[in-house]
Design an enzyme around this catalytic site. Structure first.
Site, PDB file in Angstrom:
ATOM      1  N   LYS A 109       0.814  -1.218   0.000  1.00  7.87           N
ATOM      2  CA  LYS A 109       0.000   0.000   0.000  1.00  7.87           C
ATOM      3  C   LYS A 109       0.845   1.266   0.000  1.00  7.87           C
ATOM      4  CE  LYS A 109      -4.162  -2.143   1.735  1.00  7.87           C
ATOM      5  NZ  LYS A 109      -3.852  -3.566   2.041  1.00  7.87           N
TER       6      LYS A 109
HETATM    7  C1  LIG Z   1      -4.500  -4.583   1.526  1.00 11.58           C
HETATM    8  C2  LIG Z   1      -3.769  -5.857   1.415  1.00 11.58           C
HETATM    9  C3  LIG Z   1      -4.185  -6.869   0.563  1.00 11.58           C
HETATM   10  C4  LIG Z   1      -5.448  -6.774  -0.252  1.00 11.58           C
HETATM   11  O1  LIG Z   1      -5.398  -5.786  -1.240  1.00 11.58           O
HETATM   12  P1  LIG Z   1      -6.753  -5.269  -1.923  1.00 11.58           P
HETATM   13  O2  LIG Z   1      -6.373  -4.130  -2.773  1.00 11.58           O
HETATM   14  O3  LIG Z   1      -7.665  -4.891  -0.795  1.00 11.58           O
HETATM   15  O4  LIG Z   1      -7.309  -6.441  -2.699  1.00 11.58           O
HETATM   16  C5  LIG Z   1      -3.397  -8.006   0.464  1.00 11.58           C
HETATM   17  N1  LIG Z   1      -2.276  -8.160   1.209  1.00 11.58           N
HETATM   18  C6  LIG Z   1      -1.851  -7.211   2.052  1.00 11.58           C
HETATM   19  C7  LIG Z   1      -0.620  -7.440   2.850  1.00 11.58           C
HETATM   20  C8  LIG Z   1      -2.570  -6.025   2.185  1.00 11.58           C
HETATM   21  O5  LIG Z   1      -2.140  -5.078   3.025  1.00 11.58           O
END
Ligand SMILES: *Cc1c(COP(=O)(O)O)cnc(C)c1O
Length: 453
Positions: A109
């Protein structure tokens, strides 16, 4: 490039307005009016490094920030990453692991939220405005969003997280941040409760306007935009078409891959890998989108039943028919279930649910065979790629294993660490606890939000 809502009542927004709006004011999600076609530029893109490619792609979607400023915001965003190429790459026989966790909070993210923070700061200071960001987190969004805007004088950030359902380290990554513009709120409920509270607050247009609320969840188009870059970058290594396995919760990450494919990047297959919260796997198998109970799993960032970005995919699945999409979403909101008829033809997108045992087994076998540690989210993607027989798969590694030491040690007996996380232990923390109650959240934000002069 202008932006429109999936629900049809918002059109012609510039990028900066779309950035600040977050969720569309008709409760839909914002998307570009057209998807740019880059098929003639692939040879040129192949010569660029990650930052160069990001700088080449952003102007296709952002035409209200000048090119030099945009280039600077992009390179500043990725200067905070520990890896020279921003993203890492590890080949495990025929499976490649694309490491997206070299940013300040060790999850994918950061790639979007470092940029989002810079974009907010730039647009708000140009306009002389302030923003109060309200976000819900299943663990990683909160700290990454906070890391993107901490200390900025034109932004306050409020993060709702499900109390006791994110890992202790994830909580520390938020609650140890000392900056006064950061407000962490532990909610007595699930992530879906947090997300529903956030969406309900945003749907009160008068409240949203009064407190200048903005969004950092993957409902914000700018996050999808930033995520397109790594799919584009990786796909260029596979002239015959890349096959990605994407650990999925809110469908934001895999949706970015879907857009990259529609832009003309060589992408052949997208495997939506879920944990026991398998609403998306059931949808791709049956054509019915039906809410289930939320299960707590080893991969808490994916413990999501209602995937907020799925609406964007459905919009394209319905051939951009907003009326049909609106009927589908209304039916789902009323009955917890809606159907598209027959399941979508399994050409580009497939889905697979991976259970607890398979997740642990993937972490264990990769550790034993390659001496490489998968975090439990990445392990879901890895296990899905293997189970689905995805040839030459690129598994999207979404978090550093040290963020989830309990799951890793359960699987492998080893306790992964990372200096960034070790430094948090014994730091002073700040948070407030609230019931999963709309009025309580609204009152909390109203009391602390800084409004325009
Ligand atoms: C947020 C997250 C996901 C999922 O991503 P999305 O965009 O919500 O599908 C998967 N793995 C980790 C470690 C995350 O932080």
């Amino acid at each position: 490039m202008k932006y429109k809502s999936t629900r049809g009542d918002v059109n012609g927004l510039g990028f900066s307005d779309a950035l600040l709006m977050g969720l569309a004011s008709d409760n839909g999600l914002l998307i570009p009016e057209e998807i740019p076609d880059v098929s003639n530029a692939l040879a040129e893109y192949r010569t660029l490094d990650f930052i160069g490619l990001a700088q080449a792609l952003m102007p296709l979607f952002i035409d209200d920030i000048d090119r030099a400023t945009l280039d600077r915001l992009v390179s500043e965003s990725y200067a905070t990453f520990a890896h020279d190429e921003v993203i890492g790459w590890r080949q495990l026989d025929n499976i490649a692991v694309m490491e997206l966790f070299h940013g300040p909070t060790l999850a994918f993210k950061d790639i979007a939220l470092q940029l989002l923070g810079k974009l907010f700061q730039h647009v708000l200071s140009e306009r002389g405005e302030r923003l109060n960001i309200l976000g819900a987190t299943s663990g990683d969004t909160g700290s990454a969003a906070i890391a993107g805007v901490r200390g900025q004088d034109n932004v306050d950030i409020f993060i709702l997280f499900p109390e006791g359902r994110i890992s202790p380290l994830q909580e520390l990554q938020m609650t140890t941040v000392p900056d006064a513009n950061v407000h962490c709120i532990g909610v007595q409920g699930s992530f879906d409760d947090c997300q529903r509270l956030m969406k309900t607050v945003f749907s009160d247009a008068a409240y949203k306007a009064k407190y200048s609320l903005g969004a950092v969840n993957s409902v914000n188009w700018a996050r999808i935009l930033a995520q397109i870059v790594y799919y584009a970058y990786a796909s260029l290594r596979y002239p015959d078409g890349a096959r990605f396995s994407v650990p999925t919760g809110n469908f934001g990450n895999v949706f970015a891959a879907y857009i990259a494919q529609r832009m003309g990047f060589p992408i052949r297959q997208l495997l939506v890998a879920t944990n026991d919260n398998d609403i998306l796997a059931r949808f791709f198998a049956t054509g019915t989108y039906a809410r289930g109970d939320v299960h707590q799993t080893l991969s808490p960032a994916m413990d999501i039943q209602v995937a907020s970005n799925f609406e964007r995919f459905l919009y394209y699945h319905f051939d951009e028919d907003s009326a049909r999409l609106r009927r589908f979403m209304e039916e789902f909101a009323q009955h917890g279930e809606a159907s598209v008829g027959s399941p979508p033809a399994p050409s580009l997108l497939n889905a697979m649910a991976i259970g607890r045992h398979e997740t642990l087994a993937a972490m264990d076998s990769v550790q034993a065979k390659y001496g490489y540690t998968l975090d439990p989210h990445t392990a879901v993607g890895y296990a899905a790629a293997q189970k689905g027989g995805l040839e030459d798969a690129v598994v999207v590694a979404t978090a550093h294993p040290a963020k989830f030491p309990d799951a890793v040690s359960e699987a492998t007996g080893e306790q992964p660490t990372h200096p960034t996380l070790e430094a948090l232990v014994n730091q002073p923390t700040r948070k407030d606890d609230l019931a999963a109650d709309l009025d309580a959240v609204k009152a909390y934000v109203a009391l602390r939000a800084t409004t325009q002069g």
